[in-house]
Design an enzyme around this catalytic site. Structure first.
Site, PDB file in Angstrom:
ATOM      1  N   CYS A 134      59.950  29.197   6.817  1.00  0.00           N
ATOM      2  CA  CYS A 134      58.679  29.424   6.159  1.00  0.00           C
ATOM      3  C   CYS A 134      57.658  29.743   7.109  1.00  0.00           C
ATOM      4  O   CYS A 134      57.629  30.854   7.631  1.00  0.00           O
ATOM      5  CB  CYS A 134      58.291  28.437   5.071  1.00  0.00           C
ATOM      6  SG  CYS A 134      57.540  29.078   3.856  1.00  0.00           S
ATOM      7  N   GLU A 182      66.033  23.585   3.859  1.00  0.00           N
ATOM      8  CA  GLU A 182      66.106  22.016   3.855  1.00  0.00           C
ATOM      9  C   GLU A 182      65.695  21.524   2.413  1.00  0.00           C
ATOM     10  O   GLU A 182      66.157  20.280   2.279  1.00  0.00           O
ATOM     11  CB  GLU A 182      64.887  21.709   4.893  1.00  0.00           C
ATOM     12  CG  GLU A 182      63.613  21.380   4.531  1.00  0.00           C
ATOM     13  CD  GLU A 182      62.791  22.874   4.080  1.00  0.00           C
ATOM     14  OE1 GLU A 182      61.732  22.722   3.745  1.00  0.00           O
ATOM     15  OE2 GLU A 182      63.345  23.636   4.647  1.00  0.00           O
ATOM     16  N   HIS A 188      63.022  28.181   2.173  1.00  0.00           N
ATOM     17  CA  HIS A 188      62.992  26.739   2.515  1.00  0.00           C
ATOM     18  C   HIS A 188      64.656  26.190   2.559  1.00  0.00           C
ATOM     19  O   HIS A 188      64.662  25.199   1.350  1.00  0.00           O
ATOM     20  CB  HIS A 188      62.211  25.885   1.669  1.00  0.00           C
ATOM     21  CG  HIS A 188      60.654  25.784   2.068  1.00  0.00           C
ATOM     22  ND1 HIS A 188      60.196  24.970   3.141  1.00  0.00           N
ATOM     23  CD2 HIS A 188      59.820  26.613   1.721  1.00  0.00           C
ATOM     24  CE1 HIS A 188      58.863  25.288   3.384  1.00  0.00           C
ATOM     25  NE2 HIS A 188      58.717  26.307   2.515  1.00  0.00           N
TER      26      HIS A 188
END
Length: 265
Positions: free
Chosen positions: A126, A235, A233
């Site tokens: 990001c 994660e 994102h």
């Protein structure tokens, strides 16, 4: 009892390789825990858990007190999400919706340059993609809704959107993700003009740049200097660790350690 040379060689070959140490750039801002409400150096735990699950040792790198020398103790760098990049870094005036932290920009530009100089693998997530892009001379769209006419990439505060991307053949993005992927996203900015030395390797359905990597013409002859960045994102999706695992595997490969056996879905 003394060991002979063959015993030493056999023992050395059997010794497991150390896990790669992955530095994660982090925030410095107000936070709450227990009875405390004060400024803290932190990063969402999703980053730490995913690096560890992929076989790396996560180490947080706060945006103050950094030196290029820290990269001598790391095997890879993850430039994490966070605030907008200061538009002054790409020669623009700030939009009213831009919220930047120049001290963090300075720290991450330093870490990125040091990692690239040493040939360490780098992953941007990001904001991390935007840091990498601006460091290579890119410019950014400062508020996407003015261009797209919608807020799908950042629906509302604290709520992730979802982006579907198509990857380019022959790229890290294609090798890691396959031809298409869907992922959580939370960004109101995006790359506008891409700088030298980078190439676009995934776009959203409406053409926004969603992944970049080093242009093949600028890659090192020895294969070092792996660099990949995504605007979403990964994660945040514990069921899809492919992007973060790719960074850890690139670090393992650089160390000569066995890589994870993962394949694109």
């Amino acid at each position: 009892m003394a060991s002979n040379d063959s015993d030493i060689a056999e023992g050395s070959a059997a010794a497991p390789a150390d896990p790669p140490v992955i530095g994660i750039s982090c925030y410095l801002q107000q936070a709450q825990w227990g009875v405390w409400d004060t400024e803290a150096a932190l990063v969402p735990a999703d980053y730490v858990r995913m690096v560890a699950a992929a076989g790396g040792i996560p180490v947080l790198l706060p945006p103050h007190g950094q030196s290029p020398a820290v990269l001598d103790r790391l095997d890879g760098l993850l430039v994490a999400g966070g605030a907008d990049v200061d538009p002054a870094a790409y020669g623009a005036a700030a939009h009213e919706r831009t919220g930047s932290q120049p001290f963090r920009d300075d720290s991450e530009f330093l870490l990125l340059a040091a990692a690239r100089q040493r040939g360490l693998p780098v992953l941007g997530i990001c904001r991390g993609l935007q840091v990498i892009a601006v460091a290579h001379g890119s410019t950014l769209i400062q508020h996407l809704p003015e261009v797209t006419g919608h807020t799908d990439y950042q629906p509302r505060p604290g709520v992730y959107g979802e982006v579907a991307v198509t990857t380019e053949p022959g790229t890290i993005a294609r090798a890691v993700l396959g031809e298409t992927a869907t992922a959580p996203c939370y960004h109101h900015q995006a790359v506008d003009r891409l700088g030298a030395g980078l190439t676009v390797t995934a776009r959203s359905a409406e053409g926004l740049i969603e992944a970049i990597e080093i242009d093949p013409a600028h890659r090192s002859d020895d294969g070092s200097g792996w660099l990949f960045a995504v605007q979403w994102h990964p994660e945040h999706n514990p069921d899809d660790a492919r992007v973060v695992t790719a960074l850890v595997d690139a670090a393992k490969d650089r160390l000569g350690a066995p890589m994870s056996m993962t394949a694109p879905a």
